[in-house]
Enzyme design. Structure first.
Site, mmCIF file in Angstrom:
data_model
loop_
_atom_site.group_PDB
_atom_site.id
_atom_site.type_symbol
_atom_site.label_atom_id
_atom_site.label_comp_id
_atom_site.label_asym_id
_atom_site.label_seq_id
_atom_site.Cartn_x
_atom_site.Cartn_y
_atom_site.Cartn_z
ATOM 1 N N HIS A 49 0.833 -1.210 0.000
ATOM 2 C CA HIS A 49 0.000 0.000 0.000
ATOM 3 C C HIS A 49 0.865 1.257 0.000
ATOM 4 O O HIS A 49 0.562 2.243 0.672
ATOM 5 C CB HIS A 49 -0.981 -0.037 1.182
ATOM 6 C CG HIS A 49 -1.917 -1.201 1.075
ATOM 7 N ND1 HIS A 49 -3.174 -1.098 0.526
ATOM 8 C CD2 HIS A 49 -1.725 -2.507 1.364
ATOM 9 C CE1 HIS A 49 -3.737 -2.305 0.514
ATOM 10 N NE2 HIS A 49 -2.877 -3.170 1.023
ATOM 11 N N HIS A 53 -1.552 2.934 -5.505
ATOM 12 C CA HIS A 53 -1.813 1.495 -5.400
ATOM 13 C C HIS A 53 -3.308 1.199 -5.356
ATOM 14 O O HIS A 53 -4.127 2.097 -5.158
ATOM 15 C CB HIS A 53 -1.131 0.933 -4.155
ATOM 16 C CG HIS A 53 -1.751 1.418 -2.877
ATOM 17 N ND1 HIS A 53 -1.416 2.622 -2.301
ATOM 18 C CD2 HIS A 53 -2.699 0.867 -2.085
ATOM 19 C CE1 HIS A 53 -2.128 2.784 -1.197
ATOM 20 N NE2 HIS A 53 -2.922 1.745 -1.046
ATOM 21 N N HIS A 59 -7.877 -6.761 1.540
ATOM 22 C CA HIS A 59 -7.187 -5.831 2.459
ATOM 23 C C HIS A 59 -7.912 -5.783 3.813
ATOM 24 O O HIS A 59 -7.299 -5.646 4.856
ATOM 25 C CB HIS A 59 -7.188 -4.445 1.807
ATOM 26 C CG HIS A 59 -6.374 -3.401 2.508
ATOM 27 N ND1 HIS A 59 -5.234 -3.661 3.226
ATOM 28 C CD2 HIS A 59 -6.555 -2.047 2.580
ATOM 29 C CE1 HIS A 59 -4.745 -2.531 3.713
ATOM 30 N NE2 HIS A 59 -5.529 -1.552 3.351
ATOM 31 N N HIS A 163 -13.327 1.897 4.354
ATOM 32 C CA HIS A 163 -12.779 0.782 3.572
ATOM 33 C C HIS A 163 -13.773 -0.380 3.510
ATOM 34 O O HIS A 163 -14.025 -0.942 2.443
ATOM 35 C CB HIS A 163 -11.488 0.265 4.217
ATOM 36 C CG HIS A 163 -10.254 1.005 3.814
ATOM 37 N ND1 HIS A 163 -9.742 2.046 4.535
ATOM 38 C CD2 HIS A 163 -9.413 0.847 2.754
ATOM 39 C CE1 HIS A 163 -8.637 2.488 3.955
ATOM 40 N NE2 HIS A 163 -8.412 1.786 2.873
#
Ligand SMILES: [Zn+2]
Length: 213
Positions: A49, A53, A59, A163
């Site tokens: 990362h 990227h 992840h 995320h």
């Protein structure tokens, strides 16, 4: 013919800012013509990362898709660069005005672009996608989201929520874009993360050119 492509990749170099605790980028020569070797060969080390990227669902989710399984059209195709006015975060309130359509690739140019790649030290108060905006992007079935600093989420607990919301919804994430020279508008995007088998992310080369209208 004029080369219209804009490189929006942060150059991989030792001065690159990196996420606290992540391995930083380093390059050294394992063999060198100057030292009498037949050819120069370098070795580099970096986190997955680092710099520009792509984040894969793996992840944040065990057994989820890894970066080598990213559909190529997630990060190749028409894209929109949106200028974000809010100096703290990318919010749902601000995004509502942009009438986001399913399948869009969206890159957010924030105030980060003014300094992000000129400071080697990590900056905590960068502009990020707020959890509410991540929810909106997930609901709108956004194809991919790109940001102009090292994380799509904020520095702190809310970063995880952003995320998780995006990755669970199948939104691919590009982080660490250099949008300094990019004027907001419609473009063609090519972003290809390295095909690292079973990886949670990978460094990528990303380029844009103005859309043909
Ligand atoms: Zn990442």
């Amino acid at each position: 013919m004029k080369d219209e492509w804009l490189d929006i990749t942060a150059p991989l170099q030792a001065e690159l800012p990196h996420w606290p605790g992540d391995p930083k980028f380093a390059l050294r020569q394992a063999a060198s013509v100057k030292q009498g070797d037949e050819a120069t060969v370098s070795v580099f080390t970096m986190g997955t990362h680092t710099g520009t990227h792509v984040d894969a669902p793996a992840h944040y989710y065990a057994d989820a898709a890894t970066v080598d399984r990213m559909p190529l059209d997630a990060t190749i195709g028409p894209a929109r660069v949106i200028a974000i006015r809010n100096p703290q975060a990318i919010t749902a309130e601000e995004l509502v005005a942009y009438d986001i359509q399913p399948g869009e690739r969206l890159l957010f140019k924030t105030r980060n672009s003014a300094w992000a790649w000129t400071r080697a030290e990590f900056v905590q108060d960068y502009v990020f996608v707020a959890p509410g905006a991540a929810q909106l992007l997930a609901e709108r079935k956004t194809r991919c989201v790109g940001v102009d600093y090292l994380s799509v989420g904020g520095f702190g607990p809310a970063g995880r929520e952003t995320h998780e919301t995006l990755l669970a919804a199948g939104v691919w994430i590009i982080e660490g874009l250099d949008l300094t020279a990019v004027v907001p508008g419609r473009y063609e995007l090519i972003c290809l993360p390295l095909r690292i088998a079973d990886s949670d992310g990978a460094p990528a080369r990303a380029i844009l050119r103005p859309a043909i209208v």
